[in-house]
Write a protein that holds these residues in place. Sequence first.
Motif, PDB file in Angstrom:
ATOM      1  N   ARG A  89      41.054  11.055  22.930  1.00  8.48           N
ATOM      2  CA  ARG A  89      40.535   9.899  23.433  1.00  8.48           C
ATOM      3  C   ARG A  89      41.087   8.813  24.307  1.00  8.48           C
ATOM      4  NH1 ARG A  89      36.074   7.461  19.956  1.00  8.48           N
ATOM      5  NH2 ARG A  89      36.227   9.299  19.020  1.00  8.48           N
ATOM      6  N   ASP A  90      40.559   8.336  25.354  1.00 10.80           N
ATOM      7  CA  ASP A  90      41.239   7.495  26.234  1.00 10.80           C
ATOM      8  C   ASP A  90      42.548   7.674  26.624  1.00 10.80           C
ATOM      9  OD1 ASP A  90      40.678   4.895  27.346  1.00 10.80           O
ATOM     10  OD2 ASP A  90      41.479   3.734  25.639  1.00 10.80           O
ATOM     11  N   VAL A  91      42.833   8.924  27.100  1.00 15.21           N
ATOM     12  CA  VAL A  91      44.267   9.072  27.675  1.00 15.21           C
ATOM     13  C   VAL A  91      44.293   8.789  29.286  1.00 15.21           C
ATOM     14  CG1 VAL A  91      45.916  10.987  28.025  1.00 15.21           C
ATOM     15  CG2 VAL A  91      44.123  11.325  26.117  1.00 15.21           C
ATOM     16  N   ALA A  92      45.263   7.656  29.248  1.00 17.70           N
ATOM     17  CA  ALA A  92      45.483   7.049  30.333  1.00 17.70           C
ATOM     18  C   ALA A  92      46.567   7.693  31.312  1.00 17.70           C
ATOM     19  CB  ALA A  92      46.070   5.541  30.278  1.00 17.70           C
ATOM     20  N   PHE A  93      46.664   7.447  32.644  1.00 16.81           N
ATOM     21  CA  PHE A  93      47.567   7.997  33.402  1.00 16.81           C
ATOM     22  C   PHE A  93      48.821   7.794  32.735  1.00 16.81           C
ATOM     23  CE2 PHE A  93      50.438   6.622  37.425  1.00 16.81           C
ATOM     24  CZ  PHE A  93      50.731   8.325  37.427  1.00 16.81           C
ATOM     25  N   LYS A  94      49.812   8.765  32.823  1.00 11.21           N
ATOM     26  CA  LYS A  94      51.169   8.776  32.209  1.00 11.21           C
ATOM     27  C   LYS A  94      51.124   9.009  30.776  1.00 11.21           C
ATOM     28  CE  LYS A  94      52.914   4.728  34.063  1.00 11.21           C
ATOM     29  NZ  LYS A  94      53.640   4.009  34.242  1.00 11.21           N
ATOM     30  N   ASP A  95      50.105   8.953  30.054  1.00 11.18           N
ATOM     31  CA  ASP A  95      49.953   9.208  28.806  1.00 11.18           C
ATOM     32  C   ASP A  95      50.262  10.689  28.583  1.00 11.18           C
ATOM     33  OD1 ASP A  95      49.405   6.874  28.011  1.00 11.18           O
ATOM     34  OD2 ASP A  95      47.271   6.952  27.296  1.00 11.18           O
ATOM     35  N   ILE A  96      51.172  11.057  27.615  1.00 11.62           N
ATOM     36  CA  ILE A  96      51.346  12.334  26.669  1.00 11.62           C
ATOM     37  C   ILE A  96      50.786  12.250  25.416  1.00 11.62           C
ATOM     38  CG2 ILE A  96      53.749  11.843  26.599  1.00 11.62           C
ATOM     39  CD1 ILE A  96      52.630  15.285  27.743  1.00 11.62           C
ATOM     40  N   SER A  97      50.170  13.410  25.203  1.00  9.22           N
ATOM     41  CA  SER A  97      49.798  13.495  23.697  1.00  9.22           C
ATOM     42  C   SER A  97      50.876  14.095  22.848  1.00  9.22           C
ATOM     43  CB  SER A  97      48.299  14.421  23.462  1.00  9.22           C
ATOM     44  OG  SER A  97      48.642  15.919  23.626  1.00  9.22           O
ATOM     45  N   ASP A  98      50.720  14.069  21.435  1.00 10.28           N
ATOM     46  CA  ASP A  98      51.410  14.819  20.594  1.00 10.28           C
ATOM     47  C   ASP A  98      51.023  16.499  20.941  1.00 10.28           C
ATOM     48  OD1 ASP A  98      52.627  12.420  19.653  1.00 10.28           O
ATOM     49  OD2 ASP A  98      51.120  12.157  17.889  1.00 10.28           O
ATOM     50  N   TYR A  99      51.784  17.365  20.298  1.00 15.49           N
ATOM     51  CA  TYR A  99      51.424  18.574  20.256  1.00 15.49           C
ATOM     52  C   TYR A  99      50.248  18.911  19.175  1.00 15.49           C
ATOM     53  CZ  TYR A  99      55.341  19.999  23.120  1.00 15.49           C
ATOM     54  OH  TYR A  99      56.240  20.191  24.062  1.00 15.49           O
ATOM     55  N   LEU A 100      49.294  19.609  19.827  1.00 14.54           N
ATOM     56  CA  LEU A 100      48.351  20.193  18.845  1.00 14.54           C
ATOM     57  C   LEU A 100      48.523  21.569  18.487  1.00 14.54           C
ATOM     58  CD1 LEU A 100      45.321  18.834  21.075  1.00 14.54           C
ATOM     59  CD2 LEU A 100      46.303  17.563  19.154  1.00 14.54           C
ATOM     60  N   THR A 101      48.212  21.918  17.266  1.00 11.38           N
ATOM     61  CA  THR A 101      48.417  23.264  16.831  1.00 11.38           C
ATOM     62  C   THR A 101      47.137  24.119  16.939  1.00 11.38           C
ATOM     63  OG1 THR A 101      50.129  22.334  15.291  1.00 11.38           O
ATOM     64  CG2 THR A 101      49.280  24.727  14.704  1.00 11.38           C
ATOM     65  N   LEU A 102      47.400  24.911  17.674  1.00 14.47           N
ATOM     66  CA  LEU A 102      46.025  25.846  17.921  1.00 14.47           C
ATOM     67  C   LEU A 102      46.235  27.388  17.527  1.00 14.47           C
ATOM     68  CD1 LEU A 102      44.880  24.600  21.330  1.00 14.47           C
ATOM     69  CD2 LEU A 102      43.795  23.740  19.113  1.00 14.47           C
ATOM     70  N   PRO A 103      45.436  28.110  17.076  1.00 17.30           N
ATOM     71  CA  PRO A 103      45.516  29.556  16.716  1.00 17.30           C
ATOM     72  C   PRO A 103      45.532  30.056  18.328  1.00 17.30           C
ATOM     73  CG  PRO A 103      43.779  28.591  15.547  1.00 17.30           C
ATOM     74  CD  PRO A 103      44.148  27.628  16.425  1.00 17.30           C
ATOM     75  N   ALA A 104      46.122  31.056  18.739  1.00 18.52           N
ATOM     76  CA  ALA A 104      46.013  31.928  19.985  1.00 18.52           C
ATOM     77  C   ALA A 104      44.620  32.201  20.201  1.00 18.52           C
ATOM     78  CB  ALA A 104      47.158  33.067  19.663  1.00 18.52           C
ATOM     79  N   GLY A 105      44.429  32.391  21.530  1.00 13.87           N
ATOM     80  CA  GLY A 105      43.066  32.732  21.786  1.00 13.87           C
ATOM     81  C   GLY A 105      42.741  32.143  23.154  1.00 13.87           C
TER      82      GLY A 105
END
Length: 247
Positions: free
Chosen positions: A83-99
């Motif tokens: 939520r509330d991701v601004a210009f130039k923001d980079i999130s942490d890595y999310l772990t997702l199952p392949a798909g």
Amino acid sequence: MRNQQDYLNKASLYDLLAGYYKYSNPSMHIHYYQKHIKYMNLALQAQQREMNLSSQPAYVRVLHAVPDAPSVDIYINANRVLRDVAFKDISDYLTLPAGKYHIDIYPAGTGVNTLISKKVKIEPGKVYTLAAVGTSKKLQLLPYIDDPSVPNGETKIKFIHLSPDAPAVDIGVKGGDTVFPDISFKQATEYLNLTPMTVNLEARIAGTKNTVLDIPGVSLKANQPYTIVAVGFAEGEPGLETLLLKG
């Protein structure tokens, strides 16, 4: 590395040859039969590797690189994950199952009109940066592959051009040699392995010595990969700048 089907094809060939020599030449029959067994075993090992790989998760982060777009909320399969991701923001890595996933990006705090709605395929074991790029009138969500592996004691770096109105650029040592030549908007380079260092870089209009952006004091530490990302407008606000991302 060969896959399971390659080994099965070899095994089938040697099985035919073993059958051909079964009665006319026993030693050749045994020779090819042993090769058949060898490649059947390799096929089984390849199958196991592929099964192990398919069960590995993927890692995904999101970069907001649209200079004139508002802060955003990001949904994956209708669930808000950022939520509330601004210009130039980079999130942490999310772990997702392949798909396959459906990604929707909305202006922050709203859930009515999407800025981007896109289906993406996430491969097992891969590491991605999903970048929202372009301008508010023409947005895209593009995947870039990251590679966290670094030879021990070394560092590595790549460059991604995400300034929507900037020309193609060369990235080079300030006043010196070109490191990454002729990168256009939305393009990413391969990683370049380096000795750890702090270096002054610059972006030049491709094929010229005309500097469009100084990139001073880039600190590259051992055992860490980096990505330099050009964002912002070459003409207008917010202006052209670079982000130094780990990964």
